[in-house]
Enzyme design. Structure first.
Site, short mmCIF file in Angstrom:
data_model
loop_
_atom_site.label_atom_id
_atom_site.label_comp_id
_atom_site.label_asym_id
_atom_site.label_seq_id
_atom_site.Cartn_x
_atom_site.Cartn_y
_atom_site.Cartn_z
N GLY A 2 9.07 0.66 -3.39
CA GLY A 2 7.91 0.36 -4.63
C GLY A 2 8.32 -1.15 -4.30
N PHE A 9 0.74 6.77 -3.75
CA PHE A 9 0.89 6.39 -5.40
C PHE A 9 -0.33 5.02 -4.65
CE2 PHE A 9 5.56 6.44 -6.23
CZ PHE A 9 5.23 7.59 -6.57
N ILE A 10 -1.32 5.48 -3.72
CA ILE A 10 -1.92 4.43 -3.44
C ILE A 10 -3.42 4.34 -4.08
CG2 ILE A 10 -3.26 3.80 -1.72
CD1 ILE A 10 -0.40 2.88 -0.93
N GLU A 63 -2.89 -10.39 -7.90
CA GLU A 63 -2.39 -8.80 -8.20
C GLU A 63 -2.27 -9.05 -9.22
OE1 GLU A 63 -0.30 -5.47 -6.89
OE2 GLU A 63 -0.67 -7.01 -5.83
#
Length: 382
Positions: free
Chosen positions: A134, A159-160, A245
Protein backbone atom coordinates in the site's frame (compact mmCIF):
# COMPACT_ATOMS: atom_id res chain seq x y z
CA UNK A 1 -14.44 34.89 8.70
CA UNK A 2 -13.41 36.79 5.56
CA UNK A 3 -11.45 34.52 3.25
CA UNK A 4 -8.76 36.27 1.20
CA UNK A 5 -7.65 33.34 -0.95
CA UNK A 6 -9.62 34.17 -4.08
CA UNK A 7 -9.69 37.03 -6.58
CA UNK A 8 -12.53 38.25 -8.78
CA UNK A 9 -11.30 35.97 -11.59
CA UNK A 10 -11.68 32.94 -9.34
CA UNK A 11 -15.22 33.93 -8.45
CA UNK A 12 -16.13 34.37 -12.13
CA UNK A 13 -14.73 30.88 -12.72
CA UNK A 14 -16.80 29.63 -9.77
CA UNK A 15 -20.02 30.77 -11.43
CA UNK A 16 -19.08 28.87 -14.59
CA UNK A 17 -18.30 25.72 -12.58
CA UNK A 18 -21.50 26.04 -10.57
CA UNK A 19 -23.62 26.43 -13.70
CA UNK A 20 -22.02 23.38 -15.31
CA UNK A 21 -22.51 21.20 -12.23
CA UNK A 22 -26.14 22.25 -11.89
CA UNK A 23 -26.78 21.39 -15.53
CA UNK A 24 -24.65 18.30 -16.19
CA UNK A 25 -23.87 16.66 -12.84
CA UNK A 26 -26.40 17.37 -10.10
CA UNK A 27 -29.40 15.86 -11.95
CA UNK A 28 -27.49 12.62 -12.63
CA UNK A 29 -25.20 12.05 -9.64
CA UNK A 30 -27.57 9.76 -7.72
CA UNK A 31 -28.30 7.70 -10.83
CA UNK A 32 -24.56 7.27 -11.40
CA UNK A 33 -24.06 6.06 -7.85
CA UNK A 34 -26.93 3.59 -8.20
CA UNK A 35 -25.49 2.28 -11.48
CA UNK A 36 -21.95 2.24 -10.02
CA UNK A 37 -20.78 4.02 -13.17
CA UNK A 38 -20.48 7.63 -14.35
CA UNK A 39 -21.44 8.37 -17.95
CA UNK A 40 -18.20 9.07 -19.79
CA UNK A 41 -19.75 11.84 -21.83
CA UNK A 42 -19.81 14.14 -18.83
CA UNK A 43 -16.02 14.23 -18.69
CA UNK A 44 -15.72 15.49 -22.25
CA UNK A 45 -18.21 18.20 -21.37
CA UNK A 46 -16.37 18.99 -18.12
CA UNK A 47 -13.01 19.23 -19.89
CA UNK A 48 -14.41 21.54 -22.58
CA UNK A 49 -15.90 23.72 -19.82
CA UNK A 50 -12.51 23.90 -18.09
CA UNK A 51 -13.38 21.95 -14.93
CA UNK A 52 -10.13 20.03 -15.18
CA UNK A 53 -7.01 19.88 -17.30
CA UNK A 54 -6.65 23.65 -17.47
CA UNK A 55 -2.96 23.30 -16.56
CA UNK A 56 -2.33 21.56 -19.90
CA UNK A 57 -0.42 23.98 -22.19
CA UNK A 58 -2.42 25.75 -24.88
CA UNK A 59 -0.68 23.96 -27.76
CA UNK A 60 -2.11 20.68 -26.46
CA UNK A 61 -5.64 21.92 -25.90
CA UNK A 62 -5.54 23.33 -22.35
CA UNK A 63 -5.30 26.82 -20.92
CA UNK A 64 -1.83 26.63 -19.41
CA UNK A 65 -3.25 27.84 -16.07
CA UNK A 66 -1.28 26.46 -13.11
CA UNK A 67 -2.89 28.43 -10.25
CA UNK A 68 -4.13 25.77 -7.82
CA UNK A 69 -6.86 28.07 -6.55
CA UNK A 70 -8.94 27.16 -9.59
CA UNK A 71 -8.71 23.53 -8.53
CA UNK A 72 -9.88 24.56 -5.05
CA UNK A 73 -12.94 26.23 -6.56
CA UNK A 74 -13.91 22.98 -8.29
CA UNK A 75 -13.48 21.06 -5.02
CA UNK A 76 -15.76 23.47 -3.19
CA UNK A 77 -18.48 23.46 -5.82
CA UNK A 78 -18.45 19.67 -6.18
CA UNK A 79 -18.70 19.35 -2.39
CA UNK A 80 -21.56 21.84 -2.27
CA UNK A 81 -23.75 19.50 -4.37
CA UNK A 82 -22.26 16.36 -2.74
CA UNK A 83 -21.20 14.83 -6.09
CA UNK A 84 -18.17 13.12 -4.61
CA UNK A 85 -17.88 10.18 -7.04
CA UNK A 86 -17.67 12.62 -9.94
CA UNK A 87 -15.35 14.86 -7.96
CA UNK A 88 -12.89 12.05 -7.26
CA UNK A 89 -12.62 11.15 -10.95
CA UNK A 90 -11.84 14.79 -11.78
CA UNK A 91 -9.33 14.92 -8.92
CA UNK A 92 -7.55 11.85 -10.27
CA UNK A 93 -6.94 13.69 -13.53
CA UNK A 94 -5.72 16.97 -12.05
CA UNK A 95 -3.97 15.90 -8.85
CA UNK A 96 -2.45 12.58 -9.91
CA UNK A 97 -2.37 11.49 -13.51
CA UNK A 98 -1.77 14.79 -15.29
CA UNK A 99 1.05 15.83 -12.99
CA UNK A 100 3.13 12.91 -14.27
CA UNK A 101 2.33 13.56 -17.92
CA UNK A 102 3.09 17.25 -17.68
CA UNK A 103 6.35 16.83 -15.79
CA UNK A 104 7.90 13.69 -17.27
CA UNK A 105 6.86 13.35 -20.90
CA UNK A 106 8.90 14.14 -23.99
CA UNK A 107 7.52 16.46 -26.66
CA UNK A 108 6.45 13.43 -28.70
CA UNK A 109 4.67 11.87 -25.73
CA UNK A 110 2.91 15.14 -24.93
CA UNK A 111 1.62 15.29 -28.49
CA UNK A 112 0.44 11.68 -28.31
CA UNK A 113 -1.47 11.91 -25.05
CA UNK A 114 -2.23 15.42 -23.82
CA UNK A 115 -4.73 16.57 -26.51
CA UNK A 116 -7.04 13.60 -25.84
CA UNK A 117 -6.88 14.27 -22.09
CA UNK A 118 -7.55 17.99 -22.58
CA UNK A 119 -10.63 17.18 -24.67
CA UNK A 120 -11.94 14.62 -22.19
CA UNK A 121 -11.81 11.94 -24.87
CA UNK A 122 -9.49 9.84 -22.71
CA UNK A 123 -9.35 9.30 -18.96
CA UNK A 124 -6.15 8.60 -17.03
CA UNK A 125 -5.31 6.73 -13.84
CA UNK A 126 -2.32 6.04 -11.60
CA UNK A 127 -1.49 2.41 -10.72
CA UNK A 128 0.80 2.06 -7.72
CA UNK A 129 -0.94 -0.07 -5.07
CA UNK A 130 -0.55 -3.86 -5.10
CA UNK A 131 -2.26 -6.59 -3.02
CA UNK A 132 0.64 -6.69 -0.56
CA UNK A 133 1.87 -3.14 -1.02
CA UNK A 134 0.00 0.00 0.00
CA UNK A 135 1.85 3.03 1.30
CA UNK A 136 5.22 1.20 1.11
CA UNK A 137 6.18 1.96 -2.48
CA UNK A 138 9.47 0.08 -2.15
CA UNK A 139 7.46 -3.13 -1.87
CA UNK A 140 6.23 -2.94 -5.48
CA UNK A 141 6.64 -6.34 -7.15
CA UNK A 142 5.14 -5.76 -10.60
CA UNK A 143 8.14 -6.15 -12.90
CA UNK A 144 9.27 -5.02 -16.33
CA UNK A 145 12.13 -6.36 -18.41
CA UNK A 146 13.29 -4.99 -21.71
CA UNK A 147 13.14 -6.99 -24.92
CA UNK A 148 14.23 -4.96 -27.93
CA UNK A 149 11.89 -2.01 -28.37
CA UNK A 150 9.44 -3.25 -25.77
CA UNK A 151 9.17 -3.87 -22.04
CA UNK A 152 7.42 -7.00 -20.78
CA UNK A 153 5.31 -6.32 -17.69
CA UNK A 154 4.16 -8.95 -15.19
CA UNK A 155 2.27 -8.42 -11.96
CA UNK A 156 -0.91 -7.17 -10.36
CA UNK A 157 -2.33 -3.90 -9.08
CA UNK A 158 -5.37 -3.33 -6.86
CA UNK A 159 -7.55 -0.51 -5.50
CA UNK A 160 -6.87 1.44 -8.71
CA UNK A 161 -9.31 4.36 -8.94
CA UNK A 162 -10.78 4.68 -12.47
CA UNK A 163 -9.08 1.37 -13.27
CA UNK A 164 -12.00 0.24 -15.45
CA UNK A 165 -12.67 3.58 -17.15
CA UNK A 166 -9.07 4.64 -17.75
CA UNK A 167 -7.64 4.66 -21.27
CA UNK A 168 -4.11 5.52 -20.11
CA UNK A 169 -2.50 4.34 -16.89
CA UNK A 170 0.75 5.46 -15.30
CA UNK A 171 2.02 2.16 -13.89
CA UNK A 172 4.82 1.83 -11.33
CA UNK A 173 7.01 -1.25 -11.84
CA UNK A 174 10.30 -2.73 -10.72
CA UNK A 175 12.81 -2.72 -13.59
CA UNK A 176 15.89 -3.77 -11.61
CA UNK A 177 15.43 -6.21 -8.68
CA UNK A 178 18.94 -5.36 -7.42
CA UNK A 179 18.66 -1.62 -7.95
CA UNK A 180 17.34 -0.62 -4.53
CA UNK A 181 15.61 2.76 -4.65
CA UNK A 182 16.83 3.16 -8.24
CA UNK A 183 15.21 -0.06 -9.36
CA UNK A 184 11.75 1.33 -10.22
CA UNK A 185 10.33 2.94 -13.35
CA UNK A 186 7.08 4.39 -14.65
CA UNK A 187 5.29 3.46 -17.87
CA UNK A 188 2.14 4.63 -19.61
CA UNK A 189 0.07 1.54 -20.37
CA UNK A 190 -2.65 2.04 -22.96
CA UNK A 191 -6.08 0.44 -22.94
CA UNK A 192 -5.52 -2.18 -25.65
CA UNK A 193 -2.02 -3.27 -24.62
CA UNK A 194 -1.57 -7.02 -25.28
CA UNK A 195 -1.32 -8.92 -22.00
CA UNK A 196 -3.03 -6.19 -19.96
CA UNK A 197 -6.35 -7.23 -18.41
CA UNK A 198 -8.74 -5.57 -15.99
CA UNK A 199 -10.14 -7.61 -13.15
CA UNK A 200 -13.35 -7.05 -11.24
CA UNK A 201 -14.78 -3.68 -10.40
CA UNK A 202 -14.42 -3.63 -6.63
CA UNK A 203 -17.48 -3.26 -4.41
CA UNK A 204 -16.77 -0.33 -2.07
CA UNK A 205 -18.77 0.98 0.87
CA UNK A 206 -18.64 4.52 -0.51
CA UNK A 207 -18.07 6.49 -3.75
CA UNK A 208 -20.00 3.83 -5.71
CA UNK A 209 -20.15 5.79 -8.97
CA UNK A 210 -16.36 6.07 -9.14
CA UNK A 211 -14.96 2.75 -10.38
CA UNK A 212 -12.09 1.06 -8.55
CA UNK A 213 -10.49 -2.05 -10.01
CA UNK A 214 -7.88 -4.77 -10.05
CA UNK A 215 -5.38 -4.81 -12.92
CA UNK A 216 -3.36 -7.73 -14.25
CA UNK A 217 -0.24 -7.78 -16.43
CA UNK A 218 0.75 -11.13 -17.96
CA UNK A 219 3.61 -10.63 -20.38
CA UNK A 220 2.06 -7.29 -21.27
CA UNK A 221 4.06 -5.76 -24.10
CA UNK A 222 4.58 -2.01 -23.64
CA UNK A 223 6.55 0.03 -26.21
CA UNK A 224 9.82 1.43 -24.89
CA UNK A 225 8.57 4.81 -26.08
CA UNK A 226 6.00 4.67 -23.26
CA UNK A 227 8.66 4.92 -20.55
CA UNK A 228 8.11 8.06 -18.46
CA UNK A 229 11.30 9.93 -17.67
CA UNK A 230 14.39 7.82 -17.08
CA UNK A 231 14.52 4.16 -16.25
CA UNK A 232 15.32 3.60 -12.58
CA UNK A 233 14.00 6.94 -11.31
CA UNK A 234 10.40 5.86 -10.82
CA UNK A 235 10.49 5.94 -7.03
CA UNK A 236 11.94 9.45 -7.01
CA UNK A 237 9.22 10.55 -9.44
CA UNK A 238 6.52 9.06 -7.24
CA UNK A 239 7.88 10.69 -4.11
CA UNK A 240 8.27 14.03 -5.88
CA UNK A 241 4.60 14.11 -6.89
CA UNK A 242 3.16 13.16 -3.52
CA UNK A 243 2.76 16.78 -2.26
CA UNK A 244 0.36 17.55 -5.12
CA UNK A 245 -1.60 14.34 -4.54
CA UNK A 246 -1.87 14.99 -0.82
CA UNK A 247 -2.82 18.62 -1.31
CA UNK A 248 -5.63 17.35 -3.53
CA UNK A 249 -6.94 15.05 -0.78
CA UNK A 250 -6.65 17.90 1.72
CA UNK A 251 -8.51 20.34 -0.55
CA UNK A 252 -11.41 17.96 -1.08
CA UNK A 253 -11.52 17.06 2.62
CA UNK A 254 -11.79 20.70 3.63
CA UNK A 255 -14.38 21.52 0.97
CA UNK A 256 -16.59 18.57 1.93
CA UNK A 257 -16.28 19.26 5.64
CA UNK A 258 -17.32 22.88 5.15
CA UNK A 259 -20.24 21.92 2.90
CA UNK A 260 -21.64 19.29 5.29
CA UNK A 261 -21.19 21.62 8.26
CA UNK A 262 -23.13 24.39 6.51
CA UNK A 263 -25.94 21.94 5.72
CA UNK A 264 -25.96 20.85 9.37
CA UNK A 265 -26.22 24.41 10.70
CA UNK A 266 -29.25 24.99 8.45
CA UNK A 267 -30.77 21.68 9.58
CA UNK A 268 -30.35 22.57 13.26
CA UNK A 269 -32.15 25.87 12.68
CA UNK A 270 -35.11 24.08 11.06
CA UNK A 271 -35.33 20.90 13.13
CA UNK A 272 -37.54 21.28 16.20
CA UNK A 273 -37.58 19.36 19.47
CA UNK A 274 -39.67 20.17 22.52
CA UNK A 275 -41.34 22.93 20.54
CA UNK A 276 -38.30 24.91 19.48
CA UNK A 277 -35.36 24.65 17.00
CA UNK A 278 -32.60 22.42 18.30
CA UNK A 279 -30.13 25.22 17.46
CA UNK A 280 -31.43 27.07 20.52
CA UNK A 281 -30.08 24.38 22.87
CA UNK A 282 -26.76 25.24 24.47
CA UNK A 283 -25.25 21.83 23.81
CA UNK A 284 -26.01 22.09 20.08
CA UNK A 285 -24.53 25.58 19.97
CA UNK A 286 -21.37 24.32 21.67
CA UNK A 287 -21.08 21.49 19.14
CA UNK A 288 -21.49 23.88 16.22
CA UNK A 289 -19.07 26.39 17.76
CA UNK A 290 -16.35 23.78 18.15
CA UNK A 291 -16.73 22.51 14.59
CA UNK A 292 -16.82 26.01 13.12
CA UNK A 293 -13.62 26.93 14.94
CA UNK A 294 -11.80 23.76 13.88
CA UNK A 295 -12.81 24.22 10.24
CA UNK A 296 -11.68 27.85 10.19
CA UNK A 297 -8.29 26.94 11.64
CA UNK A 298 -7.84 24.09 9.14
CA UNK A 299 -8.87 26.40 6.32
CA UNK A 300 -6.09 28.84 7.23
CA UNK A 301 -3.52 26.03 6.96
CA UNK A 302 -4.93 24.80 3.65
CA UNK A 303 -4.94 28.30 2.18
CA UNK A 304 -1.30 28.68 3.19
CA UNK A 305 -0.52 25.32 1.59
CA UNK A 306 -2.20 26.36 -1.65
CA UNK A 307 -0.13 29.53 -1.79
CA UNK A 308 3.01 27.52 -1.06
CA UNK A 309 2.17 25.08 -3.85
CA UNK A 310 1.66 27.94 -6.28
CA UNK A 311 5.06 29.31 -5.24
CA UNK A 312 6.72 25.91 -5.62
CA UNK A 313 7.57 25.71 -1.92
CA UNK A 314 5.08 23.14 -0.56
CA UNK A 315 7.20 20.46 1.09
CA UNK A 316 6.35 16.80 1.46
CA UNK A 317 6.22 17.24 5.23
CA UNK A 318 3.85 20.22 5.09
CA UNK A 319 1.61 18.38 2.62
CA UNK A 320 1.61 15.36 4.94
CA UNK A 321 0.56 17.56 7.87
CA UNK A 322 -2.41 18.93 5.97
CA UNK A 323 -3.37 15.54 4.58
CA UNK A 324 -3.63 13.69 7.88
CA UNK A 325 -5.02 16.53 9.97
CA UNK A 326 -7.74 17.75 7.63
CA UNK A 327 -8.87 14.26 6.59
CA UNK A 328 -9.12 13.22 10.25
CA UNK A 329 -10.98 16.46 11.00
CA UNK A 330 -13.35 15.66 8.16
CA UNK A 331 -14.06 12.21 9.58
CA UNK A 332 -14.73 13.65 13.03
CA UNK A 333 -16.87 16.59 11.92
CA UNK A 334 -19.05 14.62 9.51
CA UNK A 335 -19.65 12.00 12.19
CA UNK A 336 -20.80 14.74 14.59
CA UNK A 337 -22.95 16.31 11.89
CA UNK A 338 -24.64 12.96 11.28
CA UNK A 339 -25.33 12.69 15.02
CA UNK A 340 -26.98 16.11 15.01
CA UNK A 341 -29.25 14.98 12.17
CA UNK A 342 -30.50 12.11 14.31
CA UNK A 343 -32.21 9.30 12.42
CA UNK A 344 -32.40 11.38 9.26
CA UNK A 345 -28.63 11.43 9.10
CA UNK A 346 -28.65 7.66 8.59
CA UNK A 347 -30.71 8.02 5.41
CA UNK A 348 -29.00 8.10 2.02
CA UNK A 349 -31.32 10.85 0.84
CA UNK A 350 -29.57 13.24 3.23
CA UNK A 351 -26.19 14.58 2.15
CA UNK A 352 -24.58 13.91 5.51
CA UNK A 353 -25.34 10.17 5.32
CA UNK A 354 -23.80 9.80 1.87
CA UNK A 355 -20.81 11.92 2.80
CA UNK A 356 -20.26 9.80 5.91
CA UNK A 357 -19.43 6.73 3.80
CA UNK A 358 -18.06 8.51 0.73
CA UNK A 359 -15.37 10.35 2.68
CA UNK A 360 -14.23 7.53 4.97
CA UNK A 361 -11.47 6.64 2.47
CA UNK A 362 -9.85 10.07 2.85
CA UNK A 363 -7.67 9.03 5.80
CA UNK A 364 -6.46 5.99 3.83
CA UNK A 365 -5.69 6.79 0.20
CA UNK A 366 -2.87 9.12 -0.72
CA UNK A 367 -1.00 7.70 2.28
CA UNK A 368 -2.64 6.68 5.55
CA UNK A 369 -2.75 8.93 8.59
CA UNK A 370 -0.17 6.68 10.23
CA UNK A 371 2.25 7.03 7.30
CA UNK A 372 1.77 10.82 7.29
CA UNK A 373 2.70 10.99 10.96
CA UNK A 374 5.74 8.82 10.33
CA UNK A 375 6.92 11.19 7.56
CA UNK A 376 6.53 14.17 9.89
CA UNK A 377 8.14 12.37 12.83
CA UNK A 378 11.18 11.28 10.82
CA UNK A 379 11.67 14.86 9.69
CA UNK A 380 11.50 16.14 13.25
CA UNK A 381 14.24 13.83 14.55
CA UNK A 382 16.44 13.92 11.45
Amino acid sequence: MDRQLYTEDHEIYRESVRDFLAREVEPHKDKWDEARWIDREVFAKAASQGLYGIQIPEQYGGSGETDYRYRMVVCEEVARINALSFGLTVALQDDLFLAYLLDLTTDDQKQRWLPSIASGEKIGALAMTEPGTGSDLRGIKTSARREGNEYILNGQKTFISSGIMADLLVVAVRTNPEGGSRGFSLFVVERDTPGFERGRKLDKIGLPGQDTAELFFEDARVPASNLLGEEGLGLQYLMGHLPRERLGVTAMALATTRAIFDITVAYCKDRKAFGKPISTFQHIQFELAEMSTEIDIAEAYVDRSVRAYNDGTLSDVDAAKGKWFVSELQKRVIDRCLQLHGGYGFMNEYAVGKAYVDTRIQTIYGGTTEIMKQIIGRDLIA
